[in-house]
Design a protein around this motif. Structure first.
Motif, PDB file in Angstrom:
ATOM      1  N   ARG A   3     -39.736 -82.334 -88.160  1.00 33.93           N
ATOM      2  CA  ARG A   3     -41.006 -82.952 -88.547  1.00 33.93           C
ATOM      3  C   ARG A   3     -42.146 -81.944 -88.436  1.00 33.93           C
ATOM      4  O   ARG A   3     -42.171 -81.121 -87.506  1.00 33.93           O
ATOM      5  CB  ARG A   3     -41.310 -84.153 -87.646  1.00 33.93           C
ATOM      6  N   PRO A   4     -43.107 -81.969 -89.354  1.00 35.95           N
ATOM      7  CA  PRO A   4     -44.244 -81.054 -89.254  1.00 35.95           C
ATOM      8  C   PRO A   4     -45.087 -81.371 -88.031  1.00 35.95           C
ATOM      9  O   PRO A   4     -45.263 -82.535 -87.657  1.00 35.95           O
ATOM     10  CB  PRO A   4     -45.019 -81.309 -90.554  1.00 35.95           C
ATOM     11  N   LEU A   5     -45.606 -80.325 -87.410  1.00 40.19           N
ATOM     12  CA  LEU A   5     -46.413 -80.473 -86.199  1.00 40.19           C
ATOM     13  C   LEU A   5     -47.877 -80.607 -86.587  1.00 40.19           C
ATOM     14  O   LEU A   5     -48.458 -79.697 -87.190  1.00 40.19           O
ATOM     15  CB  LEU A   5     -46.205 -79.269 -85.286  1.00 40.19           C
ATOM     16  N   ILE A   6     -48.465 -81.731 -86.224  1.00 39.33           N
ATOM     17  CA  ILE A   6     -49.845 -82.057 -86.592  1.00 39.33           C
ATOM     18  C   ILE A   6     -50.713 -82.059 -85.345  1.00 39.33           C
ATOM     19  O   ILE A   6     -50.462 -82.816 -84.400  1.00 39.33           O
ATOM     20  CB  ILE A   6     -49.944 -83.444 -87.272  1.00 39.33           C
ATOM     21  N   GLY A   7     -51.733 -81.223 -85.318  1.00 39.89           N
ATOM     22  CA  GLY A   7     -52.684 -81.217 -84.214  1.00 39.89           C
ATOM     23  C   GLY A   7     -53.863 -82.120 -84.511  1.00 39.89           C
ATOM     24  O   GLY A   7     -54.388 -82.123 -85.625  1.00 39.89           O
ATOM     25  N   ILE A   8     -54.275 -82.903 -83.526  1.00 48.54           N
ATOM     26  CA  ILE A   8     -55.432 -83.796 -83.669  1.00 48.54           C
ATOM     27  C   ILE A   8     -56.438 -83.470 -82.570  1.00 48.54           C
ATOM     28  O   ILE A   8     -56.085 -83.442 -81.385  1.00 48.54           O
ATOM     29  CB  ILE A   8     -55.043 -85.287 -83.570  1.00 48.54           C
ATOM     30  N   ALA A  42     -45.104 -85.092 -86.374  1.00 52.10           N
ATOM     31  CA  ALA A  42     -45.084 -85.003 -84.911  1.00 52.10           C
ATOM     32  C   ALA A  42     -46.488 -84.608 -84.451  1.00 52.10           C
ATOM     33  O   ALA A  42     -47.076 -83.669 -84.984  1.00 52.10           O
ATOM     34  CB  ALA A  42     -44.066 -83.977 -84.443  1.00 52.10           C
ATOM     35  N   VAL A  43     -47.023 -85.309 -83.464  1.00 53.55           N
ATOM     36  CA  VAL A  43     -48.428 -85.172 -83.073  1.00 53.55           C
ATOM     37  C   VAL A  43     -48.573 -84.408 -81.768  1.00 53.55           C
ATOM     38  O   VAL A  43     -47.827 -84.638 -80.811  1.00 53.55           O
ATOM     39  CB  VAL A  43     -49.092 -86.559 -82.936  1.00 53.55           C
ATOM     40  N   VAL A  44     -49.563 -83.508 -81.734  1.00 56.96           N
ATOM     41  CA  VAL A  44     -49.971 -82.846 -80.500  1.00 56.96           C
ATOM     42  C   VAL A  44     -51.493 -82.935 -80.428  1.00 56.96           C
ATOM     43  O   VAL A  44     -52.180 -82.798 -81.448  1.00 56.96           O
ATOM     44  CB  VAL A  44     -49.505 -81.376 -80.460  1.00 56.96           C
ATOM     45  N   LEU A  45     -52.019 -83.220 -79.232  1.00 60.80           N
ATOM     46  CA  LEU A  45     -53.467 -83.366 -79.066  1.00 60.80           C
ATOM     47  C   LEU A  45     -54.095 -82.025 -78.718  1.00 60.80           C
ATOM     48  O   LEU A  45     -53.517 -81.222 -77.985  1.00 60.80           O
ATOM     49  CB  LEU A  45     -53.776 -84.396 -77.974  1.00 60.80           C
ATOM     50  N   LEU A  46     -55.303 -81.801 -79.231  1.00 61.98           N
ATOM     51  CA  LEU A  46     -55.965 -80.506 -79.114  1.00 61.98           C
ATOM     52  C   LEU A  46     -57.291 -80.615 -78.367  1.00 61.98           C
ATOM     53  O   LEU A  46     -58.328 -80.919 -78.970  1.00 61.98           O
ATOM     54  CB  LEU A  46     -56.226 -79.921 -80.506  1.00 61.98           C
ATOM     55  N   PRO A  47     -57.321 -80.359 -77.067  1.00 58.56           N
ATOM     56  CA  PRO A  47     -58.606 -80.201 -76.377  1.00 58.56           C
ATOM     57  C   PRO A  47     -59.171 -78.828 -76.694  1.00 58.56           C
ATOM     58  O   PRO A  47     -58.437 -77.931 -77.131  1.00 58.56           O
ATOM     59  CB  PRO A  47     -58.220 -80.306 -74.903  1.00 58.56           C
ATOM     60  N   PRO A  48     -60.477 -78.627 -76.518  1.00 55.84           N
ATOM     61  CA  PRO A  48     -61.049 -77.297 -76.757  1.00 55.84           C
ATOM     62  C   PRO A  48     -60.352 -76.218 -75.933  1.00 55.84           C
ATOM     63  O   PRO A  48     -60.077 -76.409 -74.746  1.00 55.84           O
ATOM     64  CB  PRO A  48     -62.513 -77.470 -76.336  1.00 55.84           C
ATOM     65  N   THR A  49     -60.041 -75.104 -76.570  1.00 54.53           N
ATOM     66  CA  THR A  49     -59.373 -73.987 -75.911  1.00 54.53           C
ATOM     67  C   THR A  49     -59.822 -72.697 -76.574  1.00 54.53           C
ATOM     68  O   THR A  49     -60.245 -72.695 -77.736  1.00 54.53           O
ATOM     69  CB  THR A  49     -57.845 -74.112 -76.008  1.00 54.53           C
ATOM     70  N   ARG A  58     -49.206 -72.245 -84.729  1.00 45.02           N
ATOM     71  CA  ARG A  58     -48.090 -73.126 -84.400  1.00 45.02           C
ATOM     72  C   ARG A  58     -48.150 -74.465 -85.116  1.00 45.02           C
ATOM     73  O   ARG A  58     -47.196 -75.249 -85.063  1.00 45.02           O
ATOM     74  CB  ARG A  58     -48.048 -73.353 -82.881  1.00 45.02           C
ATOM     75  N   LEU A  59     -49.266 -74.745 -85.767  1.00 44.83           N
ATOM     76  CA  LEU A  59     -49.444 -76.039 -86.423  1.00 44.83           C
ATOM     77  C   LEU A  59     -49.055 -75.979 -87.899  1.00 44.83           C
ATOM     78  O   LEU A  59     -49.162 -74.948 -88.551  1.00 44.83           O
ATOM     79  CB  LEU A  59     -50.899 -76.492 -86.316  1.00 44.83           C
ATOM     80  N   ASP A  60     -48.658 -77.158 -88.409  1.00 46.41           N
ATOM     81  CA  ASP A  60     -48.414 -77.325 -89.841  1.00 46.41           C
ATOM     82  C   ASP A  60     -49.525 -78.125 -90.509  1.00 46.41           C
ATOM     83  O   ASP A  60     -49.623 -78.146 -91.740  1.00 46.41           O
ATOM     84  CB  ASP A  60     -47.080 -78.036 -90.054  1.00 46.41           C
ATOM     85  N   GLY A  61     -50.346 -78.790 -89.718  1.00 40.18           N
ATOM     86  CA  GLY A  61     -51.462 -79.566 -90.239  1.00 40.18           C
ATOM     87  C   GLY A  61     -52.460 -79.850 -89.139  1.00 40.18           C
ATOM     88  O   GLY A  61     -52.110 -79.818 -87.947  1.00 40.18           O
ATOM     89  N   LEU A  62     -53.700 -80.127 -89.525  1.00 41.98           N
ATOM     90  CA  LEU A  62     -54.786 -80.330 -88.566  1.00 41.98           C
ATOM     91  C   LEU A  62     -55.586 -81.570 -88.939  1.00 41.98           C
ATOM     92  O   LEU A  62     -56.002 -81.723 -90.093  1.00 41.98           O
ATOM     93  CB  LEU A  62     -55.717 -79.118 -88.573  1.00 41.98           C
ATOM     94  N   VAL A  63     -55.778 -82.463 -87.963  1.00 38.40           N
ATOM     95  CA  VAL A  63     -56.673 -83.613 -88.126  1.00 38.40           C
ATOM     96  C   VAL A  63     -57.907 -83.379 -87.271  1.00 38.40           C
ATOM     97  O   VAL A  63     -57.803 -83.177 -86.052  1.00 38.40           O
ATOM     98  CB  VAL A  63     -55.996 -84.932 -87.703  1.00 38.40           C
TER      99      VAL A  63
END
Length: 252
Positions: A3-8, A42-49, A58-63
């Protein structure tokens, strides 16, 4: 296929926990992840870094999710009384936008996400939109979630093609909007009062930006109407993931 990895992106807020009141937390409503997962992302959460490039690689898409106003200093305006701002989030998301554009990374920008994208790339905002029948003052939570208005979609736009119509009904949970899209972008949807409700890129970058909150339209019929947007975004991310996998295989 993986599954594509989507950062939110997330929203820093103070919440009550077992360890005390007002604890700082990087938060996100569950409704953001649900339609992405329903579209097989597939979802991964993105805090400021500080590691923006490492994240994007590493991401395939960004929300780019909704949230508080972008700090007015970012677009040459003044702080509004009673508004809260998060400069760290602003900086992180602006860097994400620039990095995503350089990579051609699929992006879905929602509400604040649309606004921060346009600020990052040279557009402008209406800091506090005039009150109209389509955009009433911000109300209590139940009323705000229930508010709806019509929009007109530009014929031939990606969004009109996705939804299969040039007229839709959407929610409205915002007091700011795009005044002028950034260079290389154009408005493709408008409320009856002329407020811009969606923006697309001029070229072939898979970039969708909407002023409404499709993830918060959770009644079964409305959620079904919004799924083409999430499905198209995740499909673009899946294509990107496949291209990366093929490229890595070819270098072995």
């Amino acid at each position: 296929m993986t599954r594509p990895l989507i950062g939110i992106t997330t929203w820093r807020r103070a919440i009550d926990t077992d360890l005390g009141t007002g604890r700082p937390a990087h938060s996100l409503g569950a409704e953001y992840a649900a339609p992405i997962e329903a579209a097989d992302g597939a979802v991964v959460l993105l805090p400021p870094t500080a590691g923006v490039d490492e994240v994007l690689d590493r991401l395939d898409g960004l929300v780019l999710s909704g949230g508080e106003d972008v700090h007015p200093a970012r677009y040459g305006s003044d702080v509004q009384p009673g508004r809260s701002y998060d400069p760290a989030r602003d900086a992180f998301e602006i860097d994400l936008v620039h990095g995503a554009r350089r990579r051609g990374l699929p992006v879905l920008a929602i509400c604040r996400g649309l606004q921060v994208s346009m600020i990052a790339l040279g557009g402008s905002l209406i800091e506090d939109i005039p009150h109209t029948a389509a955009h009433l003052p911000v109300r209590g939570a139940d009323q705000q979630l229930a508010a709806r208005h019509s929009i007109a979609l530009a014929e031939g736009s990606r969004l009109a093609d996705l939804y299969g119509t040039d007229e839709r009904t959407v929610n409205t949970i915002h007091h700011q909007s795009v005044a002028e899209p950034a260079p290389g972008f154009h408005a493709v949807a408008w409320a009856p009062d002329g407020i811009v409700e969606a923006v697309e890129a001029d070229g072939d970058w898979p970039f969708w930006a909407v002023q409404w909150h499709p993830e918060k339209m959770i009644a079964p019929d409305e959620a079904a109407e919004e799924m083409p947007l999430f499905a198209a975004f995740v499909s673009a991310a899946r294509e990107r993931a496949a291209e990366h996998a093929a490229a890595k295989k070819g270098t072995r």
